[in-house]
Write an enzyme that holds these catalytic residues in place. Structure first.
Site, PDB file in Angstrom:
ATOM      1  N   GLY A   4      19.978  17.628 -12.563  1.00  0.00           N
ATOM      2  CA  GLY A   4      21.662  16.965 -12.109  1.00  0.00           C
ATOM      3  C   GLY A   4      20.869  15.718 -11.259  1.00  0.00           C
ATOM      4  N   ALA A   5      20.925  14.529 -10.923  1.00  0.00           N
ATOM      5  CA  ALA A   5      19.891  13.391 -10.536  1.00  0.00           C
ATOM      6  C   ALA A   5      19.798  13.380  -8.930  1.00  0.00           C
ATOM      7  CB  ALA A   5      20.405  12.070 -10.854  1.00  0.00           C
ATOM      8  N   GLN A  38      25.180  21.283 -20.785  1.00  0.00           N
ATOM      9  CA  GLN A  38      25.173  20.917 -19.434  1.00  0.00           C
ATOM     10  C   GLN A  38      27.053  21.047 -19.569  1.00  0.00           C
ATOM     11  OE1 GLN A  38      23.105  19.430 -21.237  1.00  0.00           O
ATOM     12  NE2 GLN A  38      21.942  18.437 -19.286  1.00  0.00           N
ATOM     13  N   ARG A  67      10.047  14.854 -13.377  1.00  0.00           N
ATOM     14  CA  ARG A  67      11.168  14.276 -14.348  1.00  0.00           C
ATOM     15  C   ARG A  67      10.905  12.814 -14.023  1.00  0.00           C
ATOM     16  NH1 ARG A  67      16.980  16.928 -14.964  1.00  0.00           N
ATOM     17  NH2 ARG A  67      16.125  16.225 -17.606  1.00  0.00           N
ATOM     18  N   ASN A 100      22.360   7.966 -17.926  1.00  0.00           N
ATOM     19  CA  ASN A 100      23.416   9.333 -18.088  1.00  0.00           C
ATOM     20  C   ASN A 100      23.035  10.065 -18.849  1.00  0.00           C
ATOM     21  OD1 ASN A 100      24.504  10.629 -16.407  1.00  0.00           O
ATOM     22  ND2 ASN A 100      26.110   9.976 -17.831  1.00  0.00           N
ATOM     23  N   LYS A 101      22.813  11.081 -18.862  1.00  0.00           N
ATOM     24  CA  LYS A 101      22.958  11.809 -19.810  1.00  0.00           C
ATOM     25  C   LYS A 101      23.000  11.197 -21.530  1.00  0.00           C
ATOM     26  CE  LYS A 101      21.430  15.931 -19.921  1.00  0.00           C
ATOM     27  NZ  LYS A 101      20.329  15.122 -20.417  1.00  0.00           N
ATOM     28  N   ASP A 132      22.033   9.329 -13.771  1.00  0.00           N
ATOM     29  CA  ASP A 132      21.205   8.918 -13.338  1.00  0.00           C
ATOM     30  C   ASP A 132      20.052   8.408 -12.961  1.00  0.00           C
ATOM     31  OD1 ASP A 132      21.542  11.325 -15.684  1.00  0.00           O
ATOM     32  OD2 ASP A 132      20.038  12.560 -14.315  1.00  0.00           O
TER      33      ASP A 132
HETATM   34  O1  MRU Z   1      19.152  16.518 -17.566  1.00  0.00           O
HETATM   35  P1  MRU Z   1      20.469  16.502 -16.046  1.00  0.00           P
HETATM   36  O2  MRU Z   1      21.325  18.008 -16.029  1.00  0.00           O
HETATM   37  O3  MRU Z   1      19.182  16.223 -15.142  1.00  0.00           O
HETATM   38  O4  MRU Z   1      21.567  15.513 -16.519  1.00  0.00           O
HETATM   39  C1  MRU Z   1      21.857  15.360 -15.715  1.00  0.00           C
HETATM   40  C2  MRU Z   1      22.986  13.568 -16.132  1.00  0.00           C
HETATM   41  O5  MRU Z   1      22.711  12.962 -16.760  1.00  0.00           O
HETATM   42  C3  MRU Z   1      23.994  13.926 -15.218  1.00  0.00           C
HETATM   43  O6  MRU Z   1      25.080  13.325 -15.525  1.00  0.00           O
HETATM   44  C4  MRU Z   1      23.897  12.514 -13.827  1.00  0.00           C
HETATM   45  O7  MRU Z   1      22.245  13.482 -13.121  1.00  0.00           O
HETATM   46  C5  MRU Z   1      24.361  12.708 -13.152  1.00  0.00           C
HETATM   47  S1  MRU Z   1      24.952  14.237 -11.683  1.00  0.00           S
HETATM   48  C6  MRU Z   1      25.650  13.812 -10.329  1.00  0.00           C
END
Ligand code: MRU
Length: 351
Positions: free
Chosen positions: A54-55, A203, A96, A254-255, A244
């Site tokens: 999560g970012a 997730q 990352r 985003n994801k 992100d």
């Molecule tokens: O690969 P991840 O689980 O780190 O990806 C997370 C996301 O895409 C979230 O939607 C994003 O980081 C926002 S978290 C507040």
């Protein structure tokens, strides 16, 4: 039953007495295991392997990791310290690529060190610990502000679709997209949430469903490919996701799967909201095509919980994020306000 208070006890990491404990998010929801870290190499590995994800949360973890590295530096002068410290930050930055919060937090730690390079190494180390803790404390506080700003957009009774996990687990606490929903609940709105499973890392199924269920916010799990059907049937009122990285023109990384949801929302005339702190906005990038997209291992698709799902050796693509063009985004919700329409102007004005 709605969550009676505007809070949550869920935290992805806890820093105390020179160590950082992280809730291993790879093991949720079936096991709640806390791992302990006290080196920058350990924290880097935790970020890379998704113990913490999560970012905003990886930004906070990176800042703490940078402090662990700083603490162990042996240097006679601030300049010597700085050279070693930037190597440590580069190591953490390489974990990352997409979420800019990670790079933002490390830049902030390095800027602090640079601004204080004339001080003694002992003073620099003390200052960096405070800076890391400030990043963590601010993140939770800003999520709460962002939540309040966004809650006005969520109608009483709304059925809200979310993707991935943009909750307390993905931040220092409270969450961005889920922070908005927490604030809506705290304001007395009776909402319900549809959580996308979020293949391949799940997730949504593993983390968002766990987090909302634990805080007694009504949540129903669906597969990613059910969203269109449910929108067409009129069972979804709006979509809210985290981010992100957001480029200067409002394009949103985003994801993976977020872009498809935005296209579907447009087709069904549903609002598509993005909630993110200012630390996720990257004004250095003119548009989303410049955002680096992480490709993860083939095994995340070919295997599930150690069970093989696909033929051995089949070629796999596994981009972990996608980019939603700004024109599909109804509003970007931040701690400094809600931006709609002209994102280039509106986002710049927030800083
Ligand atoms: O690969 P991840 O689980 O780190 O990806 C997370 C996301 O895409 C979230 O939607 C994003 O980081 C926002 S978290 C507040």
């Amino acid at each position: 039953m709605a969550c009676p208070i505007d809070t949550t006890s869920i935290r992805p990491l806890i820093y105390a007495a020179g160590k950082c404990r992280m809730l291993d998010q790879r093991k949720l929801p079936t096991e709640e295991i806390w791992l302990e870290y006290d080196s920058y190499q350990g924290v880097a590995e935790a970020i890379r392997s998704m113990v913490v994800r999560g970012a905003p949360a990886i930004g906070v973890a990176a800042a703490i990791g940078a402090w662990f590295g700083a603490r162990d530096i042996e240097a006679a002068t601030g300049t010597e310290f700085m050279a070693k410290f930037s190597q440590i930050c580069s190591h953490l930055a390489a974990t990352r690529p997409t979420a800019v919060n990670l790079h933002w937090a490390l830049q902030r730690m390095q800027s602090f060190a640079r601004a204080n390079v004339e001080r003694s190494v002992t003073e620099l180390k003390i200052g960096l610990e405070y800076e890391a803790l400030a990043i963590a404390e601010e993140d939770e506080r800003l999520c709460r502000k962002l939540g309040k700003n966004g809650a006005v957009l969520i109608a009483d009774g709304a059925r809200v679709l979310t993707h991935c996990n943009a909750g307390a687990l993905a931040t220092a606490g409270y969450g961005t997209a889920l922070g908005v929903l927490r604030a809506a609940v705290a304001a007395g709105k009776k909402i319900s949430v549809l959580a996308d499973e979020t293949r391949p890392f799940l997730q949504g199924a593993r983390l968002t469903a766990w987090e909302l269920q634990r805080d007694q916010i009504p949540v129903t799990l669906i597969c990613d490919n059910m969203a269109g059907y449910l929108m067409r049937k009129g069972e979804i009122d709006c979509v809210i996701v985290g981010a992100d990285r957001i480029s200067a023109n409002g394009d949103v990384a985003n994801k993976i799967g977020t872009y498809s949801l935005a296209v579907l929302a447009k087709e069904h005339q549903l609002p598509f909201y993005v909630a993110a702190p200012l630390s996720t906005i990257d004004l250095n990038l003119a548009n989303g095509s410049l955002i680096p997209i992480e490709e993860r291992s083939a095994e995340e698709l070919t295997h599930l919980g150690g069970i093989q799902l696909a033929p051995t050796g089949v070629p796999v693509r596994n981009p972990a994020f996608d980019v939603t063009p700004a024109r599909l985004v109804s509003a970007i919700i931040t701690e400094a306000g809600v931006v709609k329409g002209d994102y280039l102007k509106g986002l710049a004005a927030l800083f």
